[in-house]
Design a protein around this motif. Structure first.
Motif, PDB file in Angstrom:
ATOM      1  N   ARG A 168      48.455  30.390  28.189  1.00 45.94           N
ATOM      2  CA  ARG A 168      49.049  31.483  28.753  1.00 45.94           C
ATOM      3  C   ARG A 168      48.518  32.575  29.252  1.00 45.94           C
ATOM      4  O   ARG A 168      48.503  32.981  30.417  1.00 45.94           O
TER       5      ARG A 168
ATOM      6  N   VAL B 210      47.828  33.010  33.308  1.00 45.86           N
ATOM      7  CA  VAL B 210      48.623  33.719  34.010  1.00 45.86           C
ATOM      8  C   VAL B 210      47.947  34.836  35.060  1.00 45.86           C
ATOM      9  O   VAL B 210      48.007  35.147  36.071  1.00 45.86           O
ATOM     10  N   PRO B 211      46.954  35.432  34.239  1.00 44.45           N
ATOM     11  CA  PRO B 211      46.045  36.524  35.175  1.00 44.45           C
ATOM     12  C   PRO B 211      45.370  35.586  36.240  1.00 44.45           C
ATOM     13  O   PRO B 211      45.104  36.121  37.198  1.00 44.45           O
TER      14      PRO B 211
ATOM     15  N   PHE C 296      46.206  33.014  37.893  1.00 48.65           N
ATOM     16  CA  PHE C 296      47.049  32.857  38.915  1.00 48.65           C
ATOM     17  C   PHE C 296      47.367  33.926  39.633  1.00 48.65           C
ATOM     18  O   PHE C 296      47.411  33.877  40.955  1.00 48.65           O
ATOM     19  N   ALA C 297      47.672  35.046  38.999  1.00 47.86           N
ATOM     20  CA  ALA C 297      47.894  36.309  39.608  1.00 47.86           C
ATOM     21  C   ALA C 297      46.585  36.890  40.606  1.00 47.86           C
ATOM     22  O   ALA C 297      46.815  37.206  41.711  1.00 47.86           O
ATOM     23  N   ALA C 298      45.555  36.406  40.064  1.00 51.17           N
ATOM     24  CA  ALA C 298      44.137  36.826  40.787  1.00 51.17           C
ATOM     25  C   ALA C 298      43.976  36.208  42.060  1.00 51.17           C
ATOM     26  O   ALA C 298      43.768  36.683  43.058  1.00 51.17           O
TER      27      ALA C 298
ATOM     28  N   LEU D 247      46.515  34.500  43.761  1.00 48.82           N
ATOM     29  CA  LEU D 247      47.735  34.716  44.401  1.00 48.82           C
ATOM     30  C   LEU D 247      47.495  36.221  45.185  1.00 48.82           C
ATOM     31  O   LEU D 247      47.390  36.212  46.288  1.00 48.82           O
ATOM     32  N   GLY D 248      47.057  37.095  44.527  1.00 50.01           N
ATOM     33  CA  GLY D 248      46.834  38.466  45.347  1.00 50.01           C
ATOM     34  C   GLY D 248      45.740  38.118  46.028  1.00 50.01           C
ATOM     35  O   GLY D 248      45.570  38.977  47.088  1.00 50.01           O
TER      36      GLY D 248
ATOM     37  N   GLY E 285      39.552  34.016  40.106  1.00 46.97           N
ATOM     38  CA  GLY E 285      40.863  33.547  39.547  1.00 46.97           C
ATOM     39  C   GLY E 285      40.424  31.959  39.544  1.00 46.97           C
ATOM     40  O   GLY E 285      41.005  31.387  38.258  1.00 46.97           O
TER      41      GLY E 285
ATOM     42  N   ILE F 239      48.953  26.496  42.209  1.00 43.42           N
ATOM     43  CA  ILE F 239      49.881  27.285  41.825  1.00 43.42           C
ATOM     44  C   ILE F 239      51.197  26.417  41.855  1.00 43.42           C
ATOM     45  O   ILE F 239      52.012  26.058  40.920  1.00 43.42           O
TER      46      ILE F 239
END
Lengths: 115, 264
Positions: A10, A14-15, A17-19, A21-22, A70, B220
């Motif tokens: 986790r 999570v970071p 995927f955040a990177a 997506l961003g 990411g 994702i």
């Protein structure tokens, strides 16, 4: 061990995927703003940025660095899990298992160097 | 473009759900979807699929008790051979044509269909504590190490060539050849596939075969699908899904074989 490996998954995923997506959103917005939509309209689009170019200003500004970081972080998660297991073996004094784990980590490191 | 990215995420989600439910790994579904539906070059699809396999592994690990019943000592030893094979397979993929990879992938899909068929034939035992205990018993000694290590390197090479996790080779080898209980073999394989895929992924990344526009929405989707599939696993009759999947896999194998032969 199982609970902590789950937490590691986790913490890293999570970071990552955040990177991704961003960075992807930034890529789309930047291309629209610069009227370079043609570059992004057709799949597969631009390739991920090589490690040596991650700090290039254009790559950072366009979001490609964030996306690529990411992806690299996600790809590195299994190696981090192996490293975590190695540390646990060393702390527990399980030297044979630690040696095996270290050998696996060495092979994974080789794949990074080849890449 | 936005619709395309959403479609990629949806395909990834489906592959993640099915992969988590059926223990297949999404690669065998993801690569054909990307090449047949989105018309991507197979090498691009393989690169994306490797990221997807890692995302599946991360998704399942983040919600379930990872490695339940897995023999970490066995897995790490076998994984050395598998990872070396994966590196070699990934390097070889750079020299093979798209058609050759498509034909090879068709063979992998057929093998996966056969493996899935074998799973449906296994009669589900009584859900007693004793039956579960037998699947995860610890009083065993792995045998035939040279054969096991050799087959693991083959599984790794195929993973590097086709973007699959290799579980359809690893589980039968551990169970049928190395005398490892089935539950332990499956759990160990689930632990191993992410590591194998990671070794290949770095080679593909360095070669410029990872494309964020495709990989990110797909990964994702796969991650969310794997989490969903892991949560659904106890509520879904996997054996019925497997029967439907066998038909889909055969159809996919035929299409990939056609693509490889004709080059279209």
């Amino acid at each position: 061990m199982a609970l902590t490996v789950r937490r590691l998954a986790r913490v890293v995923a999570v970071p990552a995927f955040a990177a991704m997506l961003g960075g992807l959103i930034l890529m789309l917005v930047t291309d629209l703003a610069l009227d370079e939509a043609a570059r992004m309209n057709a799949l597969p689009g631009p390739a991920a940025v090589s490690v040596v170019h991650l700090t290039h200003p254009a790559a950072i500004a366009s979001g490609q660095s964030a996306v690529s970081l990411g992806l690299l972080a996600l790809a590195a998660l299994p190696a981090m899990t192996v490293l975590f297991i190695l540390v646990r073996h060393l702390i527990s004094g399980r030297w044979v298992d630690a040696g095996v784990t270290a050998a696996l980590l060495a092979v994974l490191t080789l794949s990074v160097l080849i890449g | 473009m936005l619709w395309t990215l959403m479609a990629l995420a949806a395909v990834g989600f489906g592959a993640g759900v099915l992969g988590a439910l059926l223990g297949l790994g999404g690669g065998v579904l993801l690569v054909p979807a990307l090449t047949l539906i989105f018309k991507l070059p197979i090498r691009v699809a393989v690169g994306v699929s490797l990221i997807g396999v890692i995302a599946t592994s991360a998704g399942v690990s983040s919600v379930s008790r990872p490695g339940r019943g897995a023999d970490f000592g066995l897995a790490l030893r076998l994984e050395i051979a598998s990872t070396i094979g994966a590196i070699l397979g990934s390097l070889l993929a750079g020299y093979l044509s798209g058609q050759a990879l498509a034909i090879l992938f068709a063979g992998i899909v057929l093998a996966t269909a056969y493996y899935t068929y074998q799973k449906t034939r296994r009669k589900p035992g009584p859900a007693s504590d004793a039956a579960v205990e037998a699947l995860f018993r610890t009083d065993y000694q792995p045998v035939h190490w040279p054969t096991g290590l050799g087959m693991m390197s083959v599984a790794g090479a195929l993973s590097g060539l086709t973007g699959t996790g290799g579980g359809f080779i690893k589980v039968p080898v551990m169970y049928s050849i190395m005398n490892v209980p089935l539950g332990v073999a499956t759990a160990s394989s689930n632990f191993m596939v992410g590591i194998t895929a990671a070794a290949s992924a770095f080679v593909y990344y360095g070669r410029g075969d990872v494309y964020p526009l495709v990989a990110v929405p797909t990964a994702i989707g796969v991650f969310l699908g794997a989490i969903t599939g892991a949560r659904l696993a106890s509520h879904v009759r996997a054996d019925r899904l497997r029967i439907a999947l066998i038909g889909v896999l055969i159809l996919v194998a035929v299409q990939m074989l056609w693509k490889g032969i004709t080059g279209t």
